[in-house]
Design a protein around this motif. Structure first.
Motif, PDB file in Angstrom:
ATOM      1  N   LYS B 100      27.254 -12.443   6.362  1.00  0.00           N
ATOM      2  CA  LYS B 100      27.294 -13.849   6.772  1.00  0.00           C
ATOM      3  C   LYS B 100      27.024 -13.938   8.273  1.00  0.00           C
ATOM      4  O   LYS B 100      27.747 -13.355   9.062  1.00  0.00           O
ATOM      5  CB  LYS B 100      28.671 -14.433   6.450  1.00  0.00           C
ATOM      6  CG  LYS B 100      28.696 -15.923   6.597  1.00  0.00           C
ATOM      7  CD  LYS B 100      29.954 -16.488   5.974  1.00  0.00           C
ATOM      8  CE  LYS B 100      29.904 -18.001   5.995  1.00  0.00           C
ATOM      9  NZ  LYS B 100      31.146 -18.582   5.490  1.00  0.00           N
ATOM     10  N   VAL B 101      25.966 -14.653   8.586  1.00  0.00           N
ATOM     11  CA  VAL B 101      25.506 -14.676   9.978  1.00  0.00           C
ATOM     12  C   VAL B 101      25.435 -16.101  10.511  1.00  0.00           C
ATOM     13  O   VAL B 101      24.987 -17.011   9.810  1.00  0.00           O
ATOM     14  CB  VAL B 101      24.103 -14.019  10.092  1.00  0.00           C
ATOM     15  CG1 VAL B 101      23.595 -14.046  11.527  1.00  0.00           C
ATOM     16  CG2 VAL B 101      24.141 -12.582   9.563  1.00  0.00           C
ATOM     17  N   ALA B 102      25.895 -16.265  11.748  1.00  0.00           N
ATOM     18  CA  ALA B 102      25.707 -17.553  12.433  1.00  0.00           C
ATOM     19  C   ALA B 102      24.545 -17.399  13.399  1.00  0.00           C
ATOM     20  O   ALA B 102      24.566 -16.537  14.264  1.00  0.00           O
ATOM     21  CB  ALA B 102      26.967 -17.944  13.193  1.00  0.00           C
ATOM     22  N   VAL B 103      23.502 -18.215  13.187  1.00  0.00           N
ATOM     23  CA  VAL B 103      22.358 -18.189  14.098  1.00  0.00           C
ATOM     24  C   VAL B 103      22.465 -19.408  15.014  1.00  0.00           C
ATOM     25  O   VAL B 103      22.510 -20.539  14.539  1.00  0.00           O
ATOM     26  CB  VAL B 103      21.021 -18.211  13.314  1.00  0.00           C
ATOM     27  CG1 VAL B 103      19.834 -18.272  14.279  1.00  0.00           C
ATOM     28  CG2 VAL B 103      20.909 -16.975  12.422  1.00  0.00           C
ATOM     29  N   VAL B 104      22.553 -19.132  16.317  1.00  0.00           N
ATOM     30  CA  VAL B 104      22.771 -20.206  17.271  1.00  0.00           C
ATOM     31  C   VAL B 104      21.543 -20.356  18.160  1.00  0.00           C
ATOM     32  O   VAL B 104      21.136 -19.405  18.822  1.00  0.00           O
ATOM     33  CB  VAL B 104      24.014 -19.920  18.154  1.00  0.00           C
ATOM     34  CG1 VAL B 104      24.306 -21.113  19.048  1.00  0.00           C
ATOM     35  CG2 VAL B 104      25.212 -19.561  17.284  1.00  0.00           C
ATOM     36  N   GLY B 105      20.925 -21.535  18.153  1.00  0.00           N
ATOM     37  CA  GLY B 105      19.732 -21.758  18.970  1.00  0.00           C
ATOM     38  C   GLY B 105      19.969 -22.859  19.979  1.00  0.00           C
ATOM     39  O   GLY B 105      20.596 -23.872  19.672  1.00  0.00           O
ATOM     40  N   GLY B 106      19.475 -22.656  21.174  1.00  0.00           N
ATOM     41  CA  GLY B 106      19.597 -23.680  22.208  1.00  0.00           C
ATOM     42  C   GLY B 106      18.219 -24.166  22.634  1.00  0.00           C
ATOM     43  O   GLY B 106      17.409 -23.385  23.096  1.00  0.00           O
ATOM     44  N   GLY B 107      17.928 -25.451  22.424  1.00  0.00           N
ATOM     45  CA  GLY B 107      16.646 -26.026  22.841  1.00  0.00           C
ATOM     46  C   GLY B 107      15.473 -25.312  22.208  1.00  0.00           C
ATOM     47  O   GLY B 107      15.453 -25.038  21.007  1.00  0.00           O
ATOM     48  N   VAL B 108      14.495 -24.933  23.054  1.00  0.00           N
ATOM     49  CA  VAL B 108      13.310 -24.267  22.543  1.00  0.00           C
ATOM     50  C   VAL B 108      13.650 -22.884  21.965  1.00  0.00           C
ATOM     51  O   VAL B 108      12.879 -22.303  21.215  1.00  0.00           O
ATOM     52  CB  VAL B 108      12.218 -24.188  23.639  1.00  0.00           C
ATOM     53  CG1 VAL B 108      12.579 -23.143  24.685  1.00  0.00           C
ATOM     54  CG2 VAL B 108      10.849 -23.894  23.034  1.00  0.00           C
ATOM     55  N   GLY B 109      14.854 -22.383  22.264  1.00  0.00           N
ATOM     56  CA  GLY B 109      15.331 -21.119  21.684  1.00  0.00           C
ATOM     57  C   GLY B 109      15.383 -21.190  20.167  1.00  0.00           C
ATOM     58  O   GLY B 109      15.335 -20.169  19.483  1.00  0.00           O
ATOM     59  N   CYS B 110      15.480 -22.407  19.619  1.00  0.00           N
ATOM     60  CA  CYS B 110      15.494 -22.583  18.161  1.00  0.00           C
ATOM     61  C   CYS B 110      14.198 -22.059  17.544  1.00  0.00           C
ATOM     62  O   CYS B 110      14.163 -21.662  16.377  1.00  0.00           O
ATOM     63  CB  CYS B 110      15.672 -24.053  17.797  1.00  0.00           C
ATOM     64  SG  CYS B 110      17.312 -24.660  18.225  1.00  0.00           S
ATOM     65  N   ALA B 111      13.125 -22.085  18.342  1.00  0.00           N
ATOM     66  CA  ALA B 111      11.833 -21.595  17.862  1.00  0.00           C
ATOM     67  C   ALA B 111      11.913 -20.119  17.478  1.00  0.00           C
ATOM     68  O   ALA B 111      11.191 -19.651  16.605  1.00  0.00           O
ATOM     69  CB  ALA B 111      10.778 -21.785  18.950  1.00  0.00           C
ATOM     70  N   ILE B 112      12.779 -19.397  18.149  1.00  0.00           N
ATOM     71  CA  ILE B 112      12.925 -17.973  17.867  1.00  0.00           C
ATOM     72  C   ILE B 112      14.090 -17.732  16.919  1.00  0.00           C
ATOM     73  O   ILE B 112      14.099 -16.802  16.136  1.00  0.00           O
ATOM     74  CB  ILE B 112      13.142 -17.204  19.185  1.00  0.00           C
ATOM     75  CG1 ILE B 112      12.064 -17.604  20.192  1.00  0.00           C
ATOM     76  CG2 ILE B 112      13.085 -15.705  18.937  1.00  0.00           C
ATOM     77  CD1 ILE B 112      12.515 -17.392  21.607  1.00  0.00           C
ATOM     78  N   ALA B 113      15.078 -18.633  16.999  1.00  0.00           N
ATOM     79  CA  ALA B 113      16.228 -18.511  16.095  1.00  0.00           C
ATOM     80  C   ALA B 113      15.789 -18.779  14.654  1.00  0.00           C
ATOM     81  O   ALA B 113      16.269 -18.139  13.718  1.00  0.00           O
ATOM     82  CB  ALA B 113      17.322 -19.493  16.507  1.00  0.00           C
ATOM     83  N   TYR B 114      14.813 -19.683  14.532  1.00  0.00           N
ATOM     84  CA  TYR B 114      14.365 -20.061  13.192  1.00  0.00           C
ATOM     85  C   TYR B 114      13.810 -18.880  12.375  1.00  0.00           C
ATOM     86  O   TYR B 114      14.241 -18.656  11.237  1.00  0.00           O
ATOM     87  CB  TYR B 114      13.365 -21.226  13.284  1.00  0.00           C
ATOM     88  CG  TYR B 114      12.558 -21.445  12.039  1.00  0.00           C
ATOM     89  CD1 TYR B 114      13.182 -21.798  10.843  1.00  0.00           C
ATOM     90  CD2 TYR B 114      11.182 -21.272  12.039  1.00  0.00           C
ATOM     91  CE1 TYR B 114      12.451 -21.978   9.685  1.00  0.00           C
ATOM     92  CE2 TYR B 114      10.441 -21.450  10.879  1.00  0.00           C
ATOM     93  CZ  TYR B 114      11.072 -21.789   9.698  1.00  0.00           C
ATOM     94  OH  TYR B 114      10.349 -21.949   8.556  1.00  0.00           O
ATOM     95  N   PRO B 115      12.847 -18.092  12.906  1.00  0.00           N
ATOM     96  CA  PRO B 115      12.372 -16.957  12.101  1.00  0.00           C
ATOM     97  C   PRO B 115      13.467 -15.944  11.753  1.00  0.00           C
ATOM     98  O   PRO B 115      13.415 -15.308  10.703  1.00  0.00           O
ATOM     99  CB  PRO B 115      11.280 -16.313  12.974  1.00  0.00           C
ATOM    100  CG  PRO B 115      11.415 -16.906  14.318  1.00  0.00           C
ATOM    101  CD  PRO B 115      12.085 -18.228  14.153  1.00  0.00           C
ATOM    102  N   GLN B 116      14.464 -15.834  12.620  1.00  0.00           N
ATOM    103  CA  GLN B 116      15.581 -14.921  12.324  1.00  0.00           C
ATOM    104  C   GLN B 116      16.358 -15.452  11.113  1.00  0.00           C
ATOM    105  O   GLN B 116      16.677 -14.716  10.182  1.00  0.00           O
ATOM    106  CB  GLN B 116      16.548 -14.845  13.512  1.00  0.00           C
ATOM    107  CG  GLN B 116      15.886 -14.643  14.854  1.00  0.00           C
ATOM    108  CD  GLN B 116      15.691 -13.194  15.170  1.00  0.00           C
ATOM    109  OE1 GLN B 116      15.602 -12.380  14.261  1.00  0.00           O
ATOM    110  NE2 GLN B 116      15.625 -12.859  16.437  1.00  0.00           N
TER     111      GLN B 116
END
Lengths: 465, 282
Positions: B100-116
């Motif tokens: 179980k993983v929490a993926v946390v994206g901030g701003g444009v960082g979501c662009a990289i969090a999304y593929p993860q």
């Protein structure tokens, strides 16, 4: 009758206080008259000691004979029969420890200026002749070369002359390796390198830039899927060493690789180019090799008021070429010898404000045969600098080694090869240049590229018999 | 040359671009990056890969206009080409072995969090995504993230979407509510990643962050991307870009990222001047 002058015909050079403000070439090169006069100093010795001092066996007395006759085109043909990059070698080879060190004229007086003559011939040809694109009869065999520095280009040049279908893979956007990113414009104009590379292309060498082998394709994929029967690895020694002292993370501390790449490849010093570099006032360059001299002289040209070479041994132990040390001194570079950095100091924003050093003295000789520098207790002092360039050497890049199964390396990460064939621990994979020896010279890398081309030819011919 | 085959603005300052690069598309994995150079006088900038399609032979990047190079890149249209595009560089994110993983994206960082998040979701891992933005007008990838997340929480600094607070507020809330994450992946601006790491260190949850320092070659040659991790010097290009967030020296990383601030500001002003336009900072 030979010209019996004890001195070389002097090389036209930009005045030190002019050239340390521009990036144009320091040495202007011989005129035709100067070249013919200097060529007249060659005694055309029967036993040709100079040739034995050349890692790529340029037929030196033969080409110089042609120069003295004014037949420069013929001289060019002779040089390029064994050397793919004469305009480069004529500029950056350490002739004083190679060909010229063996010259009979050097016993009494100065040796024949072989390097200057080689450069003259290459430049003359580039200017006056449309370079012929002689294509060898294709032999139907494919070879891959990884890295487009001096080792790779030489290997590719020799193989394409034998009729091989050669593809060179380069990680950067520009081919040339250290000739492009490392050695500065004022010592080796990039247009000169580009011309040599264009010549190889005309001969049929394919060059693919933006290809990081080990990432986008592995060596195994090149051999299994790409149809390459052999691979030459000439990926250089690209991993910069740092000193591991306090403050090396500060802003204004550069590896020599980064500093030189920003300037030479990315042209940070030129109006209109986007790559930034800090505006530096006082620079300390740590190290005593050619790279350190290059970095110091670049810093001066960027407008630094003060540039200091910091080296822990004495001048006698400096690995840099005498000519480079001489040029650096002429340009106003200061030398702090027997001095070692212990700490880099910074302000609250993290910018470099100084470098704490300690004085050294020479003790007993170490493994390298050079006297080991020992710290003088309590001699610490601070150099006022806002930039520090670390030029203390490079290690081989691990990218190829870690992505190719069965490729043996030594403790330092250098690829292990058979001394004669330059074959690695894997059949069909050869290596040479800095990736095998650790940081060395352009010409030694070229020599290795040549040796590997010969072995690759023997290997492929043997396999297909 | 690498052709742009798709382009769309995700918000006024963030652009999605798909580029033809078949060899890279075949090899790229979540967490890796590319380096591009727009034209002959351009600088080399690293961008983490936001997506890849081996069948179509394309690689997607998502970037924010922050300097001259990204502004210039944003001026290119479908059919135009980028001069240099090299990769995939760095190590892929290690995603194996989690429940179980929490993926946390901030701003444009979501662009990289999304593929993860997408990769984890494909592997059958439970994924909660927490995405943070300054306000609701600059939300990006909401739909895409929603598709791969078991739960998607979108936070805004000003509360304009109804969920006010930093990503850390939501993460803390979820942990306090008993969500037993065995990994947190945090990608965004350095201060945001630092805040997440402070929280997860306290909570004892392993945290991976993706670093994006200044670099030139991306193969270990320049050493410009060095960062301090657990007291050791690491090169983000070859040792990363992912690192154990609890070991990274954020102060050092933030300082190093700001080294060319004055030059960057000048370059942007000159660039806008040339265009005769007005900059939109989103």
């Amino acid at each position: 009758m030979a010209n019996m002058s004890l001195k070389k015909v002097p090389m036209p050079e930009q005045e030190p206080n002019v050239r340390n403000h521009n990036f144009e070439e320091v040495a202007g090169g011989y005129t035709e008259e100067m070249a013919i006069e200097e060529a007249g100093r060659c005694l055309n010795c029967k036993h040709k000691p100079c040739v034995s001092g050349c890692p790529v066996n340029v037929r030196i007395p033969e080409f110089i004979q042609k120069v003295s006759e004014g037949d420069f085109a013929a001289a060019y043909e002779i040089i390029t029969s064994t050397n793919s990059l004469p305009a480069v070698c004529g500029r950056v080879c350490p002739q004083e420890t190679q060909c010229e060190s063996k010259c009979v004229r050097g016993i009494k007086g100065e040796p024949v200026a072989i390097g200057r003559l080689e450069r003259f011939v290459a430049d003359w040809y580039a200017k006056n002749r449309e370079v012929k694109a002689q294509k060898a009869e294709p032999n139907g065999h494919k070879v891959a070369v990884v890295g487009s520095g001096p080792a790779g280009l030489t290997c590719a040049g020799d193989l394409v002359r034998m009729g091989y279908d050669v593809t060179v893979f380069e990680a950067f956007h520009t081919a040339g390796g250290v000739l492009m990113y490392g050695i500065p414009e004022f010592r080796l104009p990039k247009a000169v390198v580009q011309k040599e590379i264009d010549q190889l292309r005309k001969m049929g060498v394919k060059i693919e830039t933006n290809m990081v082998i080990g990432k986008v394709l592995s060596i195994d994929e090149l051999m299994e899927d790409g149809g390459f029967e052999a691979v030459f690895v000439g990926s250089g020694a690209g991993l910069p060493n740092f000193m591991n002292i306090e403050g090396e993370e500060l802003l204004g501390v550069y590896s020599a690789n980064e500093f030189l790449t920003r300037i030479n490849l990315m042209k940070a010093y030129k109006e209109g180019y986007d790559t930034p570099i800090l505006n530096v006032r006082s620079v300390a360059v740590v190290g005593g090799g050619n790279v350190a001299m290059d970095a110091a002289r670049c810093a001066k040209r960027l407008g630094a008021e003060k540039v200091t070479i910091v080296y822990r041994r004495s001048e006698k132990e400096m690995p840099a070429r005498l000519e480079e040390i001489h040029h650096a001194k002429e340009e106003g570079i200061e030398f702090r010898l027997l001095t070692n950095p212990v700490k880099i100091l910074g302000d609250e924003k993290g910018f470099v404000t100084g470098m704490e050093c300690v004085e050294m003295e020479l003790g007993e000789p170490d493994a390298s045969g050079r006297r080991r520098p020992v710290e003088k207790k309590g001699s610490n002092f601070v150099l006022d600098v806002d930039c520090a360039v670390i030029a203390i050497g490079n290690s081989p890049n691990p990218l190829i080694r870690t992505t190719t199964k069965g490729l043996e390396a030594n403790r330092k990460g250098c690829l292990v090869v058979d001394e004669d064939s330059l074959q690695t621990s894997r059949e069909g994979i050869y290596a040479g240049g800095d990736t095998v020896t650790g940081a060395a010279t352009v010409i030694l890398a070229m020599g290795a590229g040549k040796q590997a081309a010969k072995s690759i030819d023997a290997y492929i011919q043997g396999k297909n018999q | 040359m690498y052709k742009i085959v798709e382009k769309r603005r995700l918000n006024p300052s963030v652009t999605w671009m798909t580029i033809e690069a078949p060899l890279i598309a075949r090899k790229a994995k979540a967490g890796q990056f590319i380096i591009l150079r727009v034209d002959e006088t351009g600088e080399r900038i690293p961008l983490t890969v936001a997506g890849y399609d081996p069948d179509k032979g394309t690689v997607t990047i998502i970037f924010q206009k922050v300097g001259k190079t990204t502004m210039h890149l944003d001026e290119l249209e479908v059919g135009d080409s980028i001069l240099d595009f090299v990769g995939p560089l760095g190590r892929p994110t290690e995603l194996e072995g989690y429940q179980k993983v929490a993926v946390v994206g901030g701003g444009v960082g979501c662009a990289i969090a999304y593929p993860q998040a997408k990769a984890l979701h494909k592997m059958g891992v439970k994924v909660d995504v927490i995405a943070g933005f300054r306000n609701k007008d600059i939300l990006i990838l909401e739909e895409e993230m929603g598709e791969v997340a078991d739960h998607l929480y979108v936070m805004t600094d000003d509360g304009s979407n109804g969920n006010k607070g930093f990503v850390t507020v939501k993460l803390q809330e979820l942990i306090d509510a008993g969500e037993n994450y065995d990994l947190v992946i945090a990608i965004g601006p350095l201060p945001m990643m630092r805040a997440v790491c402070n929280l997860t260190k306290e909570a004892g949850i392993k945290t991976i962050i993706s670093m994006n320092p200044i670099m030139i070659d991306g193969t270990g040659m320049c050493g410009g991307c060095r960062i301090k991790v657990g007291g050791e010097t690491k090169f983000a290009c070859v040792d990363g870009p992912d690192f154990d967030g609890h070991q990274v020296d954020f102060e050092d990383a933030m300082r190093r990222l700001a080294i060319y601030k004055p030059q960057e500001k000048q370059a942007v002003e000159d660039h806008i001047c040339k265009l005769g336009g007005i900059v939109n900072n989103g």
